[in-house]
Design a protein around this motif. Structure first.
Motif, PDB file in Angstrom:
ATOM      1  N   LEU A  42       0.829  -1.208   0.000  1.00  0.00           N
ATOM      2  CA  LEU A  42       0.000   0.000   0.000  1.00  0.00           C
ATOM      3  C   LEU A  42       0.863   1.258   0.000  1.00  0.00           C
ATOM      4  O   LEU A  42       0.574   2.227  -0.724  1.00  0.00           O
ATOM      5  N   VAL A  43       1.922   1.244   0.792  1.00  0.00           N
ATOM      6  CA  VAL A  43       2.824   2.400   0.826  1.00  0.00           C
ATOM      7  C   VAL A  43       3.467   2.614  -0.541  1.00  0.00           C
ATOM      8  O   VAL A  43       3.564   3.751  -1.029  1.00  0.00           O
ATOM      9  N   GLU A  44       3.896   1.543  -1.172  1.00  0.00           N
ATOM     10  CA  GLU A  44       4.507   1.666  -2.499  1.00  0.00           C
ATOM     11  C   GLU A  44       3.515   2.218  -3.516  1.00  0.00           C
ATOM     12  O   GLU A  44       3.885   3.012  -4.405  1.00  0.00           O
ATOM     13  N   SER A  45       2.250   1.831  -3.394  1.00  0.00           N
ATOM     14  CA  SER A  45       1.213   2.368  -4.279  1.00  0.00           C
ATOM     15  C   SER A  45       1.037   3.864  -4.068  1.00  0.00           C
ATOM     16  O   SER A  45       0.921   4.634  -5.033  1.00  0.00           O
ATOM     17  N   LYS A  53       5.610  11.605   1.864  1.00  0.00           N
ATOM     18  CA  LYS A  53       5.487  11.438   3.312  1.00  0.00           C
ATOM     19  C   LYS A  53       4.086  10.943   3.637  1.00  0.00           C
ATOM     20  O   LYS A  53       3.097  11.413   3.062  1.00  0.00           O
ATOM     21  N   ILE A  54       4.004  10.001   4.554  1.00  0.00           N
ATOM     22  CA  ILE A  54       2.720   9.467   5.003  1.00  0.00           C
ATOM     23  C   ILE A  54       2.655   9.557   6.516  1.00  0.00           C
ATOM     24  O   ILE A  54       3.564   9.089   7.210  1.00  0.00           O
ATOM     25  N   GLU A  81      10.658  -0.748   9.579  1.00  0.00           N
ATOM     26  CA  GLU A  81      11.749  -1.701   9.369  1.00  0.00           C
ATOM     27  C   GLU A  81      11.588  -2.414   8.031  1.00  0.00           C
ATOM     28  O   GLU A  81      12.568  -2.609   7.293  1.00  0.00           O
ATOM     29  N   ALA A  82      10.365  -2.812   7.695  1.00  0.00           N
ATOM     30  CA  ALA A  82      10.116  -3.487   6.424  1.00  0.00           C
ATOM     31  C   ALA A  82      10.386  -2.560   5.243  1.00  0.00           C
ATOM     32  O   ALA A  82      10.937  -2.986   4.220  1.00  0.00           O
ATOM     33  N   LEU A  83      10.027  -1.298   5.379  1.00  0.00           N
ATOM     34  CA  LEU A  83      10.282  -0.333   4.312  1.00  0.00           C
ATOM     35  C   LEU A  83      11.778  -0.089   4.140  1.00  0.00           C
ATOM     36  O   LEU A  83      12.272   0.090   3.022  1.00  0.00           O
TER      37      LEU A  83
END
Length: 248
Positions: A42-45, A53-54, A81-83
């Protein structure tokens, strides 16, 4: 073969802001992303839609999502951490979307409410009826140094019947409004979209958020960002949204 008649694919446009202040992308804490893998997707989208920035806004709601700073910060840490591992170069932080209920009052009293930068706080009405003391609550928050932002006012159906009168009353008393891009895109229905566009026309929109929860929302937004309607509305939406001015 030459596909002369093949329909040209339109690349999605970018959102009218670079900072999202309303989305549900933290893993496993509300009705948004269920896990870290989904959160990263979702962040990549959102990054593809132009965000840099989110500031996630997980639900804090009595009974349903009684989140605490510990549960939310833990989820944020997992996502960050995953990002980092996936080399996704976007800043992700969190605030919350606080439902106006007794649990919110308890969290407020305990000092557990994390605001947006500058003391802005995202609050949410019940979808059934307006809190009976909404003006007093907003006033009390201001006295304590908070700057209340009412989340997605266009989605409260009980406001629709009075032809914007209640919206004007609230906005005139400096209750800030945050409208959802999903509403403007028609993702919640015709009535919500119509009211969102009326709020835009009247100059009542202060902030815009995606309200992204899942992959279906991504699809709705991407389709809308590719549309002629969005190309027409984008300058007005960019002018309305104060997201980047205050939070970038």
């Amino acid at each position: 073969m030459f596909n002369f008649f093949k329909r040209k694919q339109t690349e999605p446009g970018t959102l009218p802001f670079k900072v999202d202040i309303h989305c549900h992308i933290l893993p496993g804490v509300d009705d948004g992303s269920p896990d870290v893998e989904t959160s990263v997707s979702l962040v990549e989208s959102l990054q593809r839609m132009g965000l840099t920035k989110i500031i996630a806004s997980p639900h804090v709601t009595q009974v349903t999502f009684e989140n605490t700073p510990e549960t939310l910060d833990n989820a944020l840490g997992q996502l960050q951490e995953a990002l980092k591992q996936s080399n996704t170069g976007i800043e992700v932080d969190r605030s919350a979307e606080y439902r106006i209920d007794d649990y919110f009052q308890e969290q407020l009293k305990a000092g557990n409410c994390k605001t947006l930068p500058g003391g802005y706080i995202l609050i949410e009405n019940s979808f059934i009826q307006e809190p009976w003391n909404l003006e007093k609550l907003v006033f009390d928050l201001k006295i304590k140094g908070y700057k209340p932002i009412l989340a997605h006012p266009e989605r409260y159906m009980y406001y629709h019947a009075n032809k914007l009168a209640r919206y004007k009353q609230l906005h005139d008393t400096e209750t800030l409004f945050q409208v959802n891009m999903l509403s403007i895109a028609g993702g919640y229905g015709k009535a919500e979209k119509e009211v969102a566009l009326k709020l835009l026309e009247k100059g009542y929109i202060d902030f815009i958020g995606t309200d992204l929860h899942n992959a279906q929302h991504v699809e709705i937004l991407e389709q809308f960002l590719s549309s002629r309607e969005y190309a027409r509305l984008k300058p007005l939406l960019e002018k309305a949204a104060k997201n980047d001015d205050l939070f970038l």
